[in-house]
Design a protein around this motif. Structure first.
Motif, PDB file in Angstrom:
ATOM      1  N   ALA A 365       0.851  -1.200   0.000  1.00 22.50           N
ATOM      2  CA  ALA A 365       0.000   0.000   0.000  1.00 22.50           C
ATOM      3  C   ALA A 365       0.874   1.233   0.000  1.00 22.50           C
ATOM      4  O   ALA A 365       2.008   1.213   0.475  1.00 22.50           O
ATOM      5  N   TYR A 366       0.320   2.310  -0.559  1.00 17.62           N
ATOM      6  CA  TYR A 366       0.927   3.621  -0.375  1.00 17.62           C
ATOM      7  C   TYR A 366       0.343   4.173   0.916  1.00 17.62           C
ATOM      8  O   TYR A 366      -0.868   4.304   1.048  1.00 17.62           O
ATOM      9  N   LYS A 367       1.201   4.520   1.862  1.00 17.56           N
ATOM     10  CA  LYS A 367       0.700   4.861   3.193  1.00 17.56           C
ATOM     11  C   LYS A 367       1.099   6.250   3.668  1.00 17.56           C
ATOM     12  O   LYS A 367       0.660   6.691   4.719  1.00 17.56           O
ATOM     13  N   HIS A 368       1.945   6.946   2.901  1.00 11.15           N
ATOM     14  CA  HIS A 368       2.405   8.266   3.357  1.00 11.15           C
ATOM     15  C   HIS A 368       1.353   9.311   2.984  1.00 11.15           C
ATOM     16  O   HIS A 368       1.138   9.607   1.806  1.00 11.15           O
ATOM     17  N   VAL A 369       0.687   9.866   4.005  1.00 13.43           N
ATOM     18  CA  VAL A 369      -0.494  10.714   3.783  1.00 13.43           C
ATOM     19  C   VAL A 369      -0.245  11.856   2.800  1.00 13.43           C
ATOM     20  O   VAL A 369      -0.975  11.979   1.802  1.00 13.43           O
ATOM     21  N   PRO A 370       0.755  12.729   3.001  1.00 21.22           N
ATOM     22  CA  PRO A 370       0.930  13.850   2.066  1.00 21.22           C
ATOM     23  C   PRO A 370       1.224  13.404   0.638  1.00 21.22           C
ATOM     24  O   PRO A 370       0.755  14.031  -0.319  1.00 21.22           O
ATOM     25  N   LEU A 371       1.998  12.314   0.479  1.00 22.70           N
ATOM     26  CA  LEU A 371       2.324  11.845  -0.867  1.00 22.70           C
ATOM     27  C   LEU A 371       1.086  11.341  -1.595  1.00 22.70           C
ATOM     28  O   LEU A 371       0.899  11.601  -2.786  1.00 22.70           O
ATOM     29  N   VAL A 372       0.229  10.613  -0.888  1.00 22.13           N
ATOM     30  CA  VAL A 372      -1.001  10.123  -1.514  1.00 22.13           C
ATOM     31  C   VAL A 372      -1.928  11.294  -1.829  1.00 22.13           C
ATOM     32  O   VAL A 372      -2.618  11.292  -2.856  1.00 22.13           O
ATOM     33  N   GLU A 373      -1.945  12.318  -0.976  1.00 27.89           N
ATOM     34  CA  GLU A 373      -2.747  13.515  -1.266  1.00 27.89           C
ATOM     35  C   GLU A 373      -2.279  14.174  -2.564  1.00 27.89           C
ATOM     36  O   GLU A 373      -3.087  14.727  -3.315  1.00 27.89           O
ATOM     37  N   ASN A 374      -0.990  14.106  -2.825  1.00 28.25           N
ATOM     38  CA  ASN A 374      -0.433  14.720  -4.037  1.00 28.25           C
ATOM     39  C   ASN A 374      -0.517  13.813  -5.258  1.00 28.25           C
ATOM     40  O   ASN A 374      -0.252  14.267  -6.375  1.00 28.25           O
ATOM     41  N   ASN A 375      -0.843  12.532  -5.039  1.00 33.84           N
ATOM     42  CA  ASN A 375      -0.904  11.545  -6.133  1.00 33.84           C
ATOM     43  C   ASN A 375      -2.167  10.701  -5.971  1.00 33.84           C
ATOM     44  O   ASN A 375      -2.104   9.490  -5.736  1.00 33.84           O
ATOM     45  N   VAL A 376      -3.313  11.338  -6.104  1.00 33.69           N
ATOM     46  CA  VAL A 376      -4.594  10.721  -5.751  1.00 33.69           C
ATOM     47  C   VAL A 376      -4.888   9.479  -6.585  1.00 33.69           C
ATOM     48  O   VAL A 376      -5.248   8.427  -6.040  1.00 33.69           O
ATOM     49  N   VAL A 377      -4.732   9.577  -7.899  1.00 35.44           N
ATOM     50  CA  VAL A 377      -5.085   8.446  -8.763  1.00 35.44           C
ATOM     51  C   VAL A 377      -4.239   7.224  -8.448  1.00 35.44           C
ATOM     52  O   VAL A 377      -4.745   6.109  -8.328  1.00 35.44           O
ATOM     53  N   GLU A 378      -2.939   7.433  -8.268  1.00 38.65           N
ATOM     54  CA  GLU A 378      -2.064   6.302  -7.936  1.00 38.65           C
ATOM     55  C   GLU A 378      -2.434   5.708  -6.585  1.00 38.65           C
ATOM     56  O   GLU A 378      -2.388   4.485  -6.395  1.00 38.65           O
ATOM     57  N   GLY A 379      -2.793   6.562  -5.635  1.00 39.44           N
ATOM     58  CA  GLY A 379      -3.221   6.067  -4.330  1.00 39.44           C
ATOM     59  C   GLY A 379      -4.457   5.201  -4.423  1.00 39.44           C
ATOM     60  O   GLY A 379      -4.542   4.138  -3.803  1.00 39.44           O
ATOM     61  N   VAL A 380      -5.436   5.652  -5.211  1.00 42.35           N
ATOM     62  CA  VAL A 380      -6.677   4.886  -5.379  1.00 42.35           C
ATOM     63  C   VAL A 380      -6.403   3.577  -6.109  1.00 42.35           C
ATOM     64  O   VAL A 380      -6.873   2.505  -5.714  1.00 42.35           O
ATOM     65  N   GLN A 381      -5.646   3.648  -7.188  1.00 43.57           N
ATOM     66  CA  GLN A 381      -5.392   2.431  -7.978  1.00 43.57           C
ATOM     67  C   GLN A 381      -4.593   1.399  -7.187  1.00 43.57           C
ATOM     68  O   GLN A 381      -4.853   0.195  -7.292  1.00 43.57           O
ATOM     69  N   ASN A 382      -3.633   1.858  -6.388  1.00 45.28           N
ATOM     70  CA  ASN A 382      -2.799   0.914  -5.635  1.00 45.28           C
ATOM     71  C   ASN A 382      -3.527   0.373  -4.405  1.00 45.28           C
ATOM     72  O   ASN A 382      -3.562  -0.831  -4.177  1.00 45.28           O
ATOM     73  N   ASN A 383      -4.105   1.271  -3.612  1.00 40.36           N
ATOM     74  CA  ASN A 383      -4.678   0.852  -2.329  1.00 40.36           C
ATOM     75  C   ASN A 383      -6.060   0.224  -2.470  1.00 40.36           C
ATOM     76  O   ASN A 383      -6.380  -0.713  -1.731  1.00 40.36           O
TER      77      ASN A 383
END
Length: 628
Positions: A365-383
């Motif tokens: 999972a991508y778990k680093h909050v600020p990074l996922v906030e800056n990379n929303v699509v990748e966060g959704v697709q991965n997590n």
């Protein structure tokens, strides 16, 4: 005088021999003077011949007894015993030489001679030892030892022979020891710390309580917190006994001790239930939690372990570590290291089915909050979709047990990362209601010490660099747990699942991060620079909450948790959806990701039953640049 300390050992031995020769002459003539009350014999040729023969004989005896090999500052009772033997033999030689040379020797002379020679030889060495030790101690840092037990007593001997620390006193909570003298040091109660530190210019406090519980250590550390002293600790007894560490290998106080959390021994049956003689797979195997899961899994004798990660470097590291463990313990466990992403369903299905995986721990999972906030699509697709792909592949391949590693940020999330993890939980809950052979469960817990992105290594680095420590908010708090304890509890919780369970780990009391930062500064002997202490060493700089960051984290959505058979594992009874209810939401998310429509993506997550309440508008970097 200090020049003597810098001389080479051969020069020191020559000086010692010359001084001993002078002592023999002085002892001889003082004995005659004391016996005869005059120095009339001083001109007697036979007496001088006796002395001249006595000197080399006595020096030879000293050499044979090792008096010139002894290090003065470590002079012990054994050395004094050797001096006594040398003096006795020198007295016997005096009697024999006087007979051979026909020299006048009153019967009391050898006794008086021996007394003077012993006083000169032993007294000079003891005086020199005390002087050397005093000189060396002036160069050492004065320290207190907290704990006057067996470990503390052993530590004294080790430190006194070293060049860094000078033990001044003991501190101990045992009232039976307070007021006593142990190995030459007085034992005080902790209430006297302030005066001891002030009066003796104490720079360090050494914790010699390796057997104490973490809770007890935390209380001690809390009491030391107001004083500007560096706190170091003796290694734990297991490492000392096994030879991995020596008692004077002083280490920094661990953050685990600071938090005061005592780990509960794991249940061996629960640890083995889903692992022993099975094929076990870990996604995100190279990450902080994933790698620790691998370390714990390999101890439970799996048939093989499948490491799956998209980071080649992380994957290589954990593969090498596990292979080294296998070689060391002559094990026949097979390790498969496979590169891939959970976003590729075909790849993960091929891996699971070809290797016949029976138990799967999903930590990718991508778990680093600020990074996922800056990379929303990748966060959704991965997590979200990475979890969906892995879960569906597990069902198709008839995986027996599937355990999701979740987070406390999934509870009433204010950020994309937490929302994606809550959606991942909803996916598993929906799939668990279908007919298949896979048992799904998820384990929710807070921060782990030392993980990538954790504040603890960041604070350590900032303190080492002289500050400032950066903190987002003065009131922010978090739950903490050690990585090994978290991994063991995840494995045990997974074995307890019946299907669709949400397990919560008891994280203890939340920790105020500002207090944690202050303690870390003060335990290094430095002082926090603030309004009360403008001349302090390290400033704590408040930078403001980051996008999506919460002040307080929670583990429960509805405040209702049920106990399980394990005292640190609870189960939550929370809202869930059927697959028919969840599927349209996932379709909307898929479409929004394909179109890179961040607004639609955020609205869909906000409208889903995930509890998502963002604190601000989207800060996806690509989206914001496109808007401009």
């Amino acid at each position: 005088m200090e020049v003597l300390l810098t001389l080479s050992r051969p020069y020191k031995r020559i000086i010692s021999i010359l001084i001993d020769a002078m002592f023999i002459i002085c002892a001889f003539w003082l004995a005659y003077f004391l016996r005869l009350s005059s120095l009339v014999e001083f001109t007697n040729q036979e007496h001088w011949q006796t002395v001249l023969f006595l000197i080399p004989f006595s020096i030879y005896i000293n050499i044979k007894l090792g008096l010139y090999r002894a290090v003065i500052r470590y002079l012990s009772f054994q050395a004094l015993s050797a001096i006594a033997k040398a003096v006795f033999l020198s007295s016997v030689a005096l009697v024999i030489l006087s007979l051979v040379l026909d020299s006048f020797l009153p019967r009391s002379i050898p006794i008086i001679y021996a007394t003077f020679l012993f006083v000169f030889s032993a007294g000079s060495r003891l005086t020199l030892r005390n002087w050397v030790n005093k000189v060396l101690q002036e160069k050492k840092s004065n320290i207190l030892i907290y704990g006057a037990g067996s470990t503390g007593r052993q530590l004294i001997h080790a430190l006194q022979s070293g060049k860094e620390y000078n033990p001044v006193a003991f501190i101990d909570d045992d009232k039976k020891l307070q007021g006593l003298t142990v190995n030459g040091l007085s034992v005080y109660k902790k209430q006297e710390l302030k005066s001891l530190i002030s009066n003796h210019n104490i720079s360090h406090v050494l914790l010699a309580i390796p057997r104490a519980s973490k809770k007890a250590k935390a209380l001690v550390i809390d009491h030391l917190e107001p004083f500007s002293v560096e706190v170091l600790a003796v290694p734990n007894m297991a490492d000392i006994v096994s030879g991995k560490a020596k008692i004077d290998d002083l280490i920094e106080v661990s953050i685990e001790d600071l938090l005061g959390r005592d780990a509960v021994p794991p249940n061996p049956e629960l640890l083995k239930a889903d692992i022993d003689q099975k094929v076990v797979m870990v996604t995100g195997a190279g990450g902080s939690i994933g790698s620790e899961l691998c370390r714990q899994i390999i101890l439970q004798n799996p048939n093989s372990i499948v490491l799956f990660d998209n980071s080649e470097f992380n994957l290589y590291q954990i593969q090498q570590e596990l292979n080294n463990h296998i070689r060391k313990h002559h094990s026949n466990i097979i390790v498969h290291a496979l590169i891939g992403t959970v976003q590729n369903k075909t790849r993960i299905l091929q891996v699971i089915s070809s290797l016949k995986v029976q138990t799967l721990y999903h930590a990718a999972a991508y778990k680093h909050v600020p990074l996922v906030e800056n990379n929303v699509v990748e966060g959704v697709q991965n997590n979200i979709f990475g979890t969906l792909n892995t879960a569906q592949a597990a069902i198709e391949a008839n995986v027996e047990t599937f355990v999701l590693i979740s987070t406390d940020k999934a509870v009433r999330p204010t950020n994309i990362m937490g929302t994606t993890k809550r959606m991942a939980e909803l996916i598993l809950q929906a799939l668990a209601k279908q007919q298949h052979n896979t048992r799904f469960c998820m384990v929710r817990f807070g921060n782990v010490l030392g993980s990538s992105g954790s504040v603890v290594p960041l604070f350590k680095q900032q303190i080492k660099q002289g500050g400032p420590i950066t903190l987002t908010h003065k009131d922010i708090n978090r739950y903490f747990m050690t990585i090994p304890e978290a991994a063991q509890l995840v494995i045990q919780a997974g074995a307890m699942g019946m299907g669709g369970d949400v397990f919560l780990l008891d994280m203890g009391e939340p920790v105020k991060i500002y207090d944690l930062a202050k303690n870390m500064v003060q335990l290094t002997g430095l002082q926090v620079k603030d309004e009360q202490s403008p001349d302090g060493d390290i400033e704590i700089l408040i930078t403001g909450l980051r996008p999506g960051e919460k002040l307080y984290e929670e583990l429960l959505i509805n405040k209702q948790a049920q106990p399980t058979g394990h005292e640190l594992i609870m189960t939550a009874n929370e809202i869930s959806l059927t697959w028919q209810e969840l599927e349209p939401i996932l379709q909307e998310l898929t479409l929004a990701c394909e179109e890179y429509d961040i607004e639609k993506l955020s609205n869909t997550l906000r409208n889903a039953p995930s509890g998502f309440k963002p604190t601000e508008s989207s800060c996806d970097i690509v989206f914001l640049n496109n808007q401009q």
